[in-house]
Design an enzyme around this catalytic site. Structure first.
Site, mmCIF file in Angstrom:
data_model
loop_
_atom_site.group_PDB
_atom_site.id
_atom_site.type_symbol
_atom_site.label_atom_id
_atom_site.label_comp_id
_atom_site.label_asym_id
_atom_site.label_seq_id
_atom_site.Cartn_x
_atom_site.Cartn_y
_atom_site.Cartn_z
ATOM 1 N N ASP A 35 37.636 100.842 83.662
ATOM 2 C CA ASP A 35 36.743 100.352 82.610
ATOM 3 C C ASP A 35 37.365 99.176 81.861
ATOM 4 O O ASP A 35 38.512 98.791 82.113
ATOM 5 C CB ASP A 35 36.347 101.498 81.664
ATOM 6 C CG ASP A 35 37.564 102.295 81.187
ATOM 7 O OD1 ASP A 35 38.592 101.655 80.878
ATOM 8 O OD2 ASP A 35 37.489 103.540 81.138
ATOM 9 N N ASP A 104 31.186 87.552 87.476
ATOM 10 C CA ASP A 104 30.588 87.461 88.799
ATOM 11 C C ASP A 104 29.090 87.234 88.623
ATOM 12 O O ASP A 104 28.413 88.038 87.971
ATOM 13 C CB ASP A 104 30.853 88.791 89.535
ATOM 14 C CG ASP A 104 31.109 88.600 91.003
ATOM 15 O OD1 ASP A 104 30.306 87.904 91.642
ATOM 16 O OD2 ASP A 104 32.097 89.162 91.514
ATOM 17 N N ASP A 205 28.380 84.942 93.662
ATOM 18 C CA ASP A 205 28.198 85.783 94.839
ATOM 19 C C ASP A 205 27.205 85.155 95.820
ATOM 20 O O ASP A 205 26.119 84.724 95.423
ATOM 21 C CB ASP A 205 27.633 87.133 94.352
ATOM 22 C CG ASP A 205 27.705 88.224 95.392
ATOM 23 O OD1 ASP A 205 28.829 88.549 95.811
ATOM 24 O OD2 ASP A 205 26.643 88.742 95.785
ATOM 25 N N GLU A 262 30.879 81.723 96.464
ATOM 26 C CA GLU A 262 31.200 82.479 97.678
ATOM 27 C C GLU A 262 30.249 82.004 98.772
ATOM 28 O O GLU A 262 29.031 82.168 98.664
ATOM 29 C CB GLU A 262 31.020 83.983 97.431
ATOM 30 C CG GLU A 262 31.559 84.809 98.589
ATOM 31 C CD GLU A 262 30.908 86.169 98.736
ATOM 32 O OE1 GLU A 262 31.539 87.056 99.303
ATOM 33 O OE2 GLU A 262 29.760 86.343 98.279
ATOM 34 N N HIS A 337 37.956 92.110 97.322
ATOM 35 C CA HIS A 337 37.403 93.473 97.350
ATOM 36 C C HIS A 337 36.579 93.767 98.605
ATOM 37 O O HIS A 337 36.115 94.895 98.768
ATOM 38 C CB HIS A 337 36.546 93.689 96.102
ATOM 39 C CG HIS A 337 35.333 92.791 96.105
ATOM 40 N ND1 HIS A 337 35.424 91.424 95.969
ATOM 41 C CD2 HIS A 337 34.020 93.060 96.258
ATOM 42 C CE1 HIS A 337 34.204 90.899 96.041
ATOM 43 N NE2 HIS A 337 33.341 91.867 96.216
ATOM 44 N N ASP A 338 36.331 92.780 99.442
ATOM 45 C CA ASP A 338 35.564 92.982 100.677
ATOM 46 C C ASP A 338 36.445 92.977 101.919
ATOM 47 O O ASP A 338 35.935 93.154 103.030
ATOM 48 C CB ASP A 338 34.546 91.836 100.860
ATOM 49 C CG ASP A 338 33.453 91.823 99.814
ATOM 50 O OD1 ASP A 338 33.136 92.890 99.254
ATOM 51 O OD2 ASP A 338 32.912 90.724 99.556
HETATM 52 O O1 TEU Z 1 29.727 89.528 99.750
HETATM 53 C C1 TEU Z 1 28.998 88.641 100.552
HETATM 54 C C2 TEU Z 1 29.169 88.776 101.969
HETATM 55 O O2 TEU Z 1 28.882 87.858 102.716
HETATM 56 C C3 TEU Z 1 29.567 90.105 102.499
HETATM 57 O O3 TEU Z 1 28.702 90.404 103.551
HETATM 58 C C4 TEU Z 1 30.905 90.093 103.030
HETATM 59 O O4 TEU Z 1 30.917 89.200 104.084
HETATM 60 C C5 TEU Z 1 31.191 91.464 103.541
HETATM 61 O O5 TEU Z 1 31.337 92.283 102.413
HETATM 62 C C6 TEU Z 1 32.434 91.494 104.335
HETATM 63 O O6 TEU Z 1 32.475 92.701 105.004
HETATM 64 C C7 TEU Z 1 29.356 89.597 98.408
HETATM 65 C C8 TEU Z 1 30.238 90.549 97.639
HETATM 66 O O7 TEU Z 1 31.537 90.047 97.620
HETATM 67 C C9 TEU Z 1 30.120 91.911 98.243
HETATM 68 O O8 TEU Z 1 30.981 92.836 97.628
HETATM 69 C C10 TEU Z 1 28.688 92.354 98.089
HETATM 70 O O9 TEU Z 1 28.503 93.566 98.751
HETATM 71 C C11 TEU Z 1 27.706 91.336 98.640
HETATM 72 O O10 TEU Z 1 28.010 90.006 98.254
HETATM 73 C C12 TEU Z 1 26.329 91.608 98.115
HETATM 74 O O11 TEU Z 1 26.265 91.295 96.752
#
Ligand code: TEU
Length: 575
Positions: A35, A104, A205, A262, A337-338
Site C-alpha cells: 500500500d 501509470d 500503458d 509503453e 512487472h510483466d
Molecule cells: O502491458 C502491455 C503488453 O503489451 C503486455 O501484453 C505485455 O506484453 C505482456 O504483459 C507481456 O507478457 C501493459 C501492462 O504493463 C500490463 O501489466 C497490462 O496487463 C497490460 O498493459 C494491460 O493493461
C-alpha cells in the site's frame, strides 16, 4: 574548455527511475497487500539507493482483474492501497526528499466496472455507447479474428444488445474509443487532475494501441508463426501520432513532466516518431525488441521461451542506442512487472547470481538513456518456481494455462516450466525487505506467495554487505551521474558477433569509456582497444582484473568492467 551549459538539459535525462509494483512492495496495515503507506515507509531506502523518480504501477480504484490495469475510477485511490490523503502525503514526502513520482496512465481501456462502460453497455442508444468500440458480428461471428493478449478473441458478445465490444486485453478491460473526441477530453481532464496535484510524469500503458483502423480488417496470419492475427494492425494505428500530439498540446506541454510510452512492436525508426525531438509527443518509449526476441516466430509465442543469443540482444540494443542518438531518447530496462527477473533471464541466478546481477546492472546503466530499475532488481531477486499452478495469480498465466492445456495438449509439467521461465508472477512476488517472516513485506497473509529464497536475498542483508548487488547498483548510479559521457556520449558496439562478451565504447569530447560485460560462467580472454590499455578501472564486479595494463584481459565469470581511457593529452580531467 569551459564546462558545457547543462541548464538546457531536461531533468529526466539525468534521472534514474525505480519502478514500484505497489501490490507487492510493502504492506503497512497487515492485509497482505502492499500500500501507499508502505511505500512511504521505504522512501529513505530508495533515497539511499540513489534513484530519482518512482514510477508507481496503477494505484487507482480497480476490481483487479489485471492488478490495477483495469481501472474503475481514475480519480480514486484503490482502497487496498489507501486514501487520497495517503497519496498526497506520499507525494509530499517524496518531494521533500528530492524524489519525483510518476503514475501509470492506462487509457487504452478501462475496467468493465467503470461507470462509463456500465452506462455504455446499458443500451445502444446510451449517450456513452460511443465511449467504447461496439460492432455488430458477421453471421453470428465476431467482426474479425483478432486475438487478445490474454488469449481468445478480442471481441466479447454482449448478451443484451447482441453487439460485440473490443478488448485487446481481458474481457474485463474494454477498449476506449479514441475516435470519440469526448473520450479524449475526459482523459486529458483526468491527467490534469493528477498533474495539478504535483505528479511528475506518466508511464503510458500500451500507448501505441490507442488508434485502430476503423474497418477492423482481418489480420493476415503468418504461416508457421504464432503472430497474433490483427496485432500488427492495432499497433501504431492510423491516428496514433495525431492523438499523442493532441495530448501533448492539450496537457503535457503545460507541465514540466516526464513521459515514457509503453510501445510493444516499435522499431527505432517508429520509436523516433513517438519521442523524437520536436515531435511534440513523448520523452521516450519502452521498446520490447530485446525482451520479445524470437517470441513472435516461436510456435506458442513467449511460452515456447525460445533460446536467447547474446549477439541478438547486442544487435537490438545497439540499434536503439545509435538509432535514437541525437534524435530521441532511450529508456533502458531488463525487466518490469510483466517480465521474468533479469538475473534469471539474462544472467545466472544460481552459482553466479551476485556477479551476473551486477554485470547486468553495469551493461545497462552505462548506455545512453534513462534507466528503469524494477523493485528487487537491485537485490538480484530471482524467478520463482511455485509447485502448483494454484499459486499463480496473473490473468495472463491463468488464461494461457487453459489454452496450452486444452488447445495444444501441453501437460502440467510443460506448462509449469514455461511459467517458471516467462510468467509475469516471477516479478510480482513480494519485495524482500528482511529475513523476518514474509520477508518483512506484511504481517498478514501475503496476496501471493513469496519467493522462498528471501532469507538469503533481502534488502537488510544487502545494505549490510558492501559486496552486495545493492551496493553495486548504488555505486554505478552514482558513477553515471558523475560522468556526463554516459548521458551524452556516442555509443559504439565492439565485436558484435562475440557470443559471450558485450563490449561497447561511450565517447564524448572529453571522455572515452569501455564497458565490458561477460555473459558466461567461464573465463574468457578479451582484447582491449589500444586506447584503453592504460585505462583507469572505474567499475569492476570482481576484486581483480586479470591482464590489466595489457591488451588482453581475462574476464572472469560474469565479470563487468568499465575502463576510462587516459585523456588524449595525457592530462586526467576531473569529472
Ligand atoms: O502491458 C502491455 C503488453 O503489451 C503486455 O501484453 C505485455 O506484453 C505482456 O504483459 C507481456 O507478457 C501493459 C501492462 O504493463 C500490463 O501489466 C497490462 O496487463 C497490460 O498493459 C494491460 O493493461
Amino acid at each position: 574548455m569551459p564546462p558545457a551549459d547543462t541548464s538546457l538539459i531536461p531533468w529526466w535525462k539525468d534521472a534514474v527511475v525505480y519502478q514500484i509494483y505497489p501490490r507487492s512492495f510493502q504492506d503497512s496495515d497487515g492485509d497482505g497487500v502492499g500500500d501507499l503507506r508502505g511505500i512511504l515507509r521505504r522512501l529513505d531506502y530508495l533515497k539511499r539507493l540513489g534513484v530519482d523518480v518512482l514510477w508507481l504501477s496503477p494505484i487507482f480504484a480497480s476490481p483487479n482483474d489485471d492488478n490495477g490495469y483495469d481501472i474503475s475510477n481514475y480519480r480514486a485511490i484503490m482502497p487496498e492501497f489507501g486514501t487520497m490523503a495517503d497519496f498526497e502525503e506520499l507525494l509530499r514526502e517524496a518531494h521533500a526528499r528530492g524524489l519525483k513520482i510518476m503514475l501509470d496512465l492506462v487509457v487504452n481501456h478501462t475496467s468493465d466496472e467503470h461507470p462509463w462502460f456500465i452506462e455504455s453497455r446499458s443500451s445502444p442508444q446510451s449517450d456513452k455507447r460511443d465511449y467504447y468500440v461496439w460492432r455488430k458480428g458477421v453471421d453470428g461471428q465476431p467482426p474479425n479474428h483478432w486475438q487478445s493478449f490474454f488469449s481468445g478473441s478480442v471481441w466479447e458478445k454482449d448478451a443484451a444488445s447482441g453487439e460485440y465490444y473490443l478488448h485487446l486485453f481481458s474481457r474485463k478491460q474494454p477498449d476506449l474509443n479514441w475516435e470519440n473526441p469526448t473520450v479524449r477530453r475526459e482523459v486529458y481532464d483526468m491527467m490534469r487532475f493528477w498533474l495539478d496535484k504535483g505528479v511528475d510524469g506518466w508511464r503510458m500503458d500500451t500507448i501505441n494501441m490507442l488508434s485502430k483502423p476503423q474497418d477492423f480488417p482481418e489480420g493476415r496470419p503468418i504461416p508457421g508463426t504464432r503472430l497474433t492475427e490483427g496485432q500488427p494492425l492495432f499497433l501504431n494505428g492510423p491516428r496514433i501520432h495525431e492523438f499523442i500530439q493532441e495530448m501533448h498540446r492539450e496537457v503535457l506541454a503545460h507541465y514540466d513532466v516526464m513521459t515514457v510510452g509503453e510501445t510493444p512492436g516499435v522499431s527505432p525508426a517508429e520509436g523516433a516518431l513517438y519521442c523524437g525531438a520536436g515531435r511534440g509527443e513523448l520523452n521516450m518509449v519502452f521498446h520490447f525488441e530485446h525482451v520479445f526476441l524470437g517470441d513472435d516466430t516461436a510456435e506458442r509465442g513467449k511460452w515456447s521461451n525460445p533460446p536467447l543469443a547474446l549477439p541478438d540482444i547486442k544487435r537490438v540494443l545497439a540499434r536503439w542506442q545509435t538509432g535514437l542518438h541525437g534524435r530521441g531518447w532511450n529508456s533502458l530496462y531488463w525487466d518490469n512487472h510483466d517480465q521474468p527477473r533479469a538475473v534469471s533471464r539474462f544472467g545466472n541466478d544460481r552459482e553466479f547470481r551476485v556477479e551476473s546481477a551486477k554485470m547486468l546492472c553495469t551493461v545497462l546503466l552505462f548506455m545512453q538513456g534513462t534507466p528503469y530499475i524494477y523493485q528487487g532488481q537491485e537485490l538480484g531477486m530471482t524467478n520463482v518456481s511455485f509447485e502448483s499452478l494454484d499459486h499463480y495469480k496473473d490473468i495472463e498465466t491463468r488464461n494461457a494455462y487453459k489454452v496450452l492445456r486444452e488447445e495444444h495438449g501441453w501437460d502440467d509439467a510443460r506448462i509449469l516450466a514455461a511459467v517458471y521461465a516467462r510468467g509475469r508472477d516471477n516479478a510480482r512476488t513480494p519485495m524482500h525487505w528482511s529475513s523476518a517472516p514474509h520477508a518483512g513485506f506484511t504481517e498478514g497473509t501475503p496476496w501471493i506467495a513469496l519467493n522462498p529464497n528471501y532469507p538469503d536475498i533481502n534488502a537488510e542483508a544487502a545494505e549490510a554487505d558492501p559486496h552486495s548487488v545493492w551496493h553495486h547498483y548504488r555505486a554505478v548510479i552514482a558513477l553515471r551521474k558523475a560522468l556526463p559521457v554516459v548521458r551524452d556520449g556516442t555509443f559504439t558496439l565492439l565485436d558484435a558477433e562475440h557470443p559471450t562478451v558485450f563490449a561497447y565504447v561511450r565517447e564524448d569530447a572529453h571522455t572515452r569509456l569501455l564497458v565490458l560485460g561477460h555473459f558466461h560462467g567461464g573465463s574468457q580472454t578479451c582484447r582491449v582497444p589500444a586506447a584503453f590499455v592504460d585505462g583507469e578501472v572505474l567499475s569492476n564486479n570482481h576484486p581483480v582484473l586479470e591482464g590489466a595494463g595489457t591488451e588482453e584481459l581475462r574476464l572472469l565469470p560474469y565479470q563487468a568492467v568499465v575502463l576510462r581511457a587516459p585523456t588524449r593529452t595525457g592530462v586526467s580531467r576531473p569529472e
